[in-house]
Scaffold this motif. Structure first.
Motif, PDB file in Angstrom:
ATOM      1  N   ASP A 173       0.874  -1.233   0.041  1.00 23.15           N
ATOM      2  CA  ASP A 173      -0.065  -0.106  -0.165  1.00 23.15           C
ATOM      3  C   ASP A 173       0.805   1.028   0.000  1.00 23.15           C
ATOM      4  OD1 ASP A 173      -2.342  -1.369  -0.131  1.00 23.15           O
ATOM      5  OD2 ASP A 173      -2.669  -1.495   2.130  1.00 23.15           O
ATOM      6  N   ARG A 174       2.103   1.166   0.487  1.00 21.56           N
ATOM      7  CA  ARG A 174       3.106   2.197   0.375  1.00 21.56           C
ATOM      8  C   ARG A 174       4.157   2.099  -0.572  1.00 21.56           C
ATOM      9  NH1 ARG A 174       0.018   1.365   4.375  1.00 21.56           N
ATOM     10  NH2 ARG A 174      -1.028   2.755   5.547  1.00 21.56           N
ATOM     11  N   LEU A 175       3.961   1.266  -1.515  1.00 22.32           N
ATOM     12  CA  LEU A 175       4.997   0.946  -2.544  1.00 22.32           C
ATOM     13  C   LEU A 175       5.784   2.061  -2.920  1.00 22.32           C
ATOM     14  CD1 LEU A 175       5.992  -1.462  -4.563  1.00 22.32           C
ATOM     15  CD2 LEU A 175       4.349  -0.295  -6.461  1.00 22.32           C
ATOM     16  N   GLY A 176       6.988   1.781  -2.939  1.00 19.29           N
ATOM     17  CA  GLY A 176       8.333   3.002  -3.197  1.00 19.29           C
ATOM     18  C   GLY A 176       8.304   3.809  -2.212  1.00 19.29           C
ATOM     19  N   LYS A 177       7.767   3.796  -0.935  1.00 24.77           N
ATOM     20  CA  LYS A 177       7.940   4.804  -0.046  1.00 24.77           C
ATOM     21  C   LYS A 177       8.608   4.024   1.359  1.00 24.77           C
ATOM     22  CE  LYS A 177       4.305   7.687  -1.043  1.00 24.77           C
ATOM     23  NZ  LYS A 177       5.152   9.187  -1.193  1.00 24.77           N
ATOM     24  N   ALA A 178       9.445   4.838   2.027  1.00 22.21           N
ATOM     25  CA  ALA A 178      10.206   4.291   3.206  1.00 22.21           C
ATOM     26  C   ALA A 178       8.858   4.360   4.256  1.00 22.21           C
ATOM     27  CB  ALA A 178      11.203   5.104   3.537  1.00 22.21           C
ATOM     28  N   VAL A 179       8.884   3.128   4.916  1.00 19.65           N
ATOM     29  CA  VAL A 179       8.131   2.909   6.204  1.00 19.65           C
ATOM     30  C   VAL A 179       9.102   2.791   7.327  1.00 19.65           C
ATOM     31  CG1 VAL A 179       5.954   1.802   7.097  1.00 19.65           C
ATOM     32  CG2 VAL A 179       6.525   2.035   4.493  1.00 19.65           C
ATOM     33  N   THR A 180       8.734   3.263   8.563  1.00 26.90           N
ATOM     34  CA  THR A 180       9.565   3.107   9.417  1.00 26.90           C
ATOM     35  C   THR A 180       9.283   1.995  10.396  1.00 26.90           C
ATOM     36  OG1 THR A 180       8.037   4.497  11.135  1.00 26.90           O
ATOM     37  CG2 THR A 180       9.668   5.859   9.940  1.00 26.90           C
ATOM     38  N   PRO A 223      18.302  -8.168  -1.093  1.00 28.01           N
ATOM     39  CA  PRO A 223      17.031  -8.433  -1.648  1.00 28.01           C
ATOM     40  C   PRO A 223      16.798  -7.319  -2.510  1.00 28.01           C
ATOM     41  CG  PRO A 223      17.480  -6.783   0.337  1.00 28.01           C
ATOM     42  CD  PRO A 223      18.674  -7.778   0.054  1.00 28.01           C
ATOM     43  N   GLU A 224      16.069  -7.921  -3.567  1.00 26.47           N
ATOM     44  CA  GLU A 224      15.475  -7.028  -4.851  1.00 26.47           C
ATOM     45  C   GLU A 224      13.926  -6.446  -4.438  1.00 26.47           C
ATOM     46  OE1 GLU A 224      14.643  -9.730  -8.050  1.00 26.47           O
ATOM     47  OE2 GLU A 224      16.646 -10.881  -7.751  1.00 26.47           O
ATOM     48  N   TYR A 225      13.320  -6.813  -3.480  1.00 26.29           N
ATOM     49  CA  TYR A 225      11.868  -6.335  -3.252  1.00 26.29           C
ATOM     50  C   TYR A 225      11.878  -5.461  -1.971  1.00 26.29           C
ATOM     51  CZ  TYR A 225      10.336 -10.034  -6.504  1.00 26.29           C
ATOM     52  OH  TYR A 225      10.312 -10.647  -7.682  1.00 26.29           O
ATOM     53  N   ILE A 226      12.260  -6.159  -0.822  1.00 28.48           N
ATOM     54  CA  ILE A 226      12.166  -5.462   0.157  1.00 28.48           C
ATOM     55  C   ILE A 226      13.683  -4.934   0.776  1.00 28.48           C
ATOM     56  CG2 ILE A 226      11.429  -5.451   2.918  1.00 28.48           C
ATOM     57  CD1 ILE A 226       9.941  -7.860   2.291  1.00 28.48           C
ATOM     58  N   LYS A 227      13.694  -3.399   0.425  1.00 29.14           N
ATOM     59  CA  LYS A 227      14.946  -2.679   0.701  1.00 29.14           C
ATOM     60  C   LYS A 227      14.980  -2.228   2.083  1.00 29.14           C
ATOM     61  CE  LYS A 227      16.405  -3.219  -3.802  1.00 29.14           C
ATOM     62  NZ  LYS A 227      17.530  -3.951  -4.162  1.00 29.14           N
ATOM     63  N   THR A 228      16.179  -2.225   2.727  1.00 36.81           N
ATOM     64  CA  THR A 228      16.336  -1.563   4.078  1.00 36.81           C
ATOM     65  C   THR A 228      16.902  -0.223   3.810  1.00 36.81           C
ATOM     66  OG1 THR A 228      17.257  -3.761   4.840  1.00 36.81           O
ATOM     67  CG2 THR A 228      17.829  -1.597   6.088  1.00 36.81           C
ATOM     68  N   ILE A 229      16.310   0.489   4.663  1.00 43.14           N
ATOM     69  CA  ILE A 229      16.284   2.185   4.715  1.00 43.14           C
ATOM     70  C   ILE A 229      17.114   2.342   6.006  1.00 43.14           C
ATOM     71  CG2 ILE A 229      15.364   4.401   4.513  1.00 43.14           C
ATOM     72  CD1 ILE A 229      14.974   2.659   1.989  1.00 43.14           C
ATOM     73  N   SER A 231      18.683   3.078   9.351  1.00 39.32           N
ATOM     74  CA  SER A 231      18.324   3.648  10.555  1.00 39.32           C
ATOM     75  C   SER A 231      16.854   4.135  10.500  1.00 39.32           C
ATOM     76  CB  SER A 231      19.210   5.093  10.717  1.00 39.32           C
ATOM     77  OG  SER A 231      20.500   4.575  10.946  1.00 39.32           O
ATOM     78  N   LYS A 232      15.937   3.771   9.584  1.00 43.58           N
ATOM     79  CA  LYS A 232      14.635   4.143   9.187  1.00 43.58           C
ATOM     80  C   LYS A 232      13.784   2.936   9.575  1.00 43.58           C
ATOM     81  CE  LYS A 232      11.781   7.422   7.019  1.00 43.58           C
ATOM     82  NZ  LYS A 232      11.537   8.564   5.821  1.00 43.58           N
ATOM     83  N   GLY A 233      13.706   2.023   8.430  1.00 46.13           N
ATOM     84  CA  GLY A 233      13.023   0.972   8.396  1.00 46.13           C
ATOM     85  C   GLY A 233      13.117   0.435   7.009  1.00 46.13           C
ATOM     86  N   TYR A 234      11.916   0.052   6.053  1.00 49.81           N
ATOM     87  CA  TYR A 234      12.025  -0.412   5.001  1.00 49.81           C
ATOM     88  C   TYR A 234      11.297  -0.007   3.892  1.00 49.81           C
ATOM     89  CZ  TYR A 234      13.776  -4.158   8.106  1.00 49.81           C
ATOM     90  OH  TYR A 234      14.641  -4.818   8.873  1.00 49.81           O
ATOM     91  N   MET A 235      11.465  -0.285   2.672  1.00 52.70           N
ATOM     92  CA  MET A 235      10.750  -0.051   1.472  1.00 52.70           C
ATOM     93  C   MET A 235      10.487  -0.846   0.301  1.00 52.70           C
ATOM     94  SD  MET A 235      11.456   3.431  -1.003  1.00 52.70           S
ATOM     95  CE  MET A 235      13.023   2.779  -1.662  1.00 52.70           C
ATOM     96  N   LEU A 236       9.243  -1.215   0.170  1.00 48.10           N
ATOM     97  CA  LEU A 236       9.097  -2.311  -1.127  1.00 48.10           C
ATOM     98  C   LEU A 236       9.305  -1.406  -2.492  1.00 48.10           C
ATOM     99  CD1 LEU A 236       8.022  -5.037  -1.531  1.00 48.10           C
ATOM    100  CD2 LEU A 236       5.811  -4.326  -1.830  1.00 48.10           C
ATOM    101  N   VAL A 237       9.974  -2.231  -3.382  1.00 45.41           N
ATOM    102  CA  VAL A 237      10.068  -1.466  -4.795  1.00 45.41           C
ATOM    103  C   VAL A 237      10.059  -3.028  -5.860  1.00 45.41           C
ATOM    104  CG1 VAL A 237      11.781   0.239  -4.032  1.00 45.41           C
ATOM    105  CG2 VAL A 237      12.612  -2.238  -4.500  1.00 45.41           C
ATOM    106  N   PHE A 238      10.022  -2.576  -6.961  1.00 43.97           N
ATOM    107  CA  PHE A 238       9.938  -3.598  -7.972  1.00 43.97           C
ATOM    108  C   PHE A 238      10.576  -3.135  -9.277  1.00 43.97           C
ATOM    109  CE2 PHE A 238       5.299  -4.423  -6.418  1.00 43.97           C
ATOM    110  CZ  PHE A 238       5.847  -5.554  -5.593  1.00 43.97           C
TER     111      PHE A 238
END
Length: 238
Positions: A173-180, A223-229, A231-238
């Motif tokens: 639901d937050r594709l391409g956005k960093a989520v903490t 990882p190709e899909y779930i990237k680590t950001i 000190s913040k969290g994760y981001m899903l990318v395709f």
């Protein structure tokens, strides 16, 4: 990934839905009715923003022009609209009407639900199977809510735990956005949010992502899909 086109009836596009749509997995494109509508036929949804001062006639002409070749959803958003105008727009082919009293989030949810239903039906028609809850995000990554699973590259279905499915859905639901870490933790463990330490929240989220990556990534260490950001969290990318 759906393509949403926003058409303004004025020379300057002043769209109020971009922020809300960008929270979801949509590509948002802007069009101006005065500059032509080239490319609108490639959209899944067109939102007509009827600005103040633009009459019924202009919006009716725009809907009629679009309906000559556009098969997707058409939504009209207006700051002030009468019941009679709503009926006219619907009769001409609009699929939905939103006015200033309707919350933007509510409108986006209505559009999302229709898109999912239409897309799922097209998959079932093509394959002859009842995949009514399957949602395709791109050519290699599908979500199958009824099975709590995801489909990799169209054939490899991977079962997930309830928490794994909840977290991947939240990231989608937050594709391409960093989520903490805290945002993910609060979404998954609402009742325990205030009583848990920051370190514990981050560990539990990281541990869940670790197990999820082992299931869906070819190489969990890269990882190709779930990237680590960091000190913040994760981001899903395709």
């Amino acid at each position: 990934m759906y393509n949403i086109g926003i058409i303004s009836s004025s020379e300057t596009i002043e769209n109020t839905y971009t922020n809300q749509l960008s929270k979801t997995f949509y590509h948002v494109h802007k069009f101006s009715a005065d500059e032509g509508l080239v490319g609108t036929n490639l959209m899944d949804v067109l939102i007509i923003e009827e600005v103040s001062g633009v009459g019924l006639k202009s919006t009716c002409e725009l809907i009629l022009e679009l309906r000559r070749g556009f098969r997707g959803l058409i939504w009209v958003v207006s700051q002030s609209i009468s019941k009679s105008s709503k009926l006219v727009y619907l009769q001409l082919g609009a699929d939905g009407i939103a006015d200033k009293e309707m919350e933007q989030e509510e409108t986006v949810l209505q559009i999302s639900n229709l898109l999912r239903r239409i897309y799922s039906k097209s998959i079932a028609d093509e394959e002859g199977e009842g995949l009514t809850d399957r949602v395709s995000l791109n050519n290699s990554f599908d979500v199958v809510p009824e099975n709590l699973s995801i489909m990799i590259e169209g054939y490899k279905e991977i079962g997930l735990t309830k928490l794994e499915f909840q977290i991947i859905s939240y990231l989608i639901d937050r594709l391409g956005k960093a989520v903490t870490y805290e945002e993910l933790y609060k979404h998954l463990w609402k009742d325990e949010y205030s009583s848990s330490s920051k370190g514990n929240k981050q560990y539990r989220v990281s541990n869940l992502i670790f197990h999820l990556r082992k299931k869906i990534e070819k190489d969990p260490s890269k990882p190709e899909y779930i990237k680590t950001i960091r000190s913040k969290g994760y981001m899903l990318v395709f």
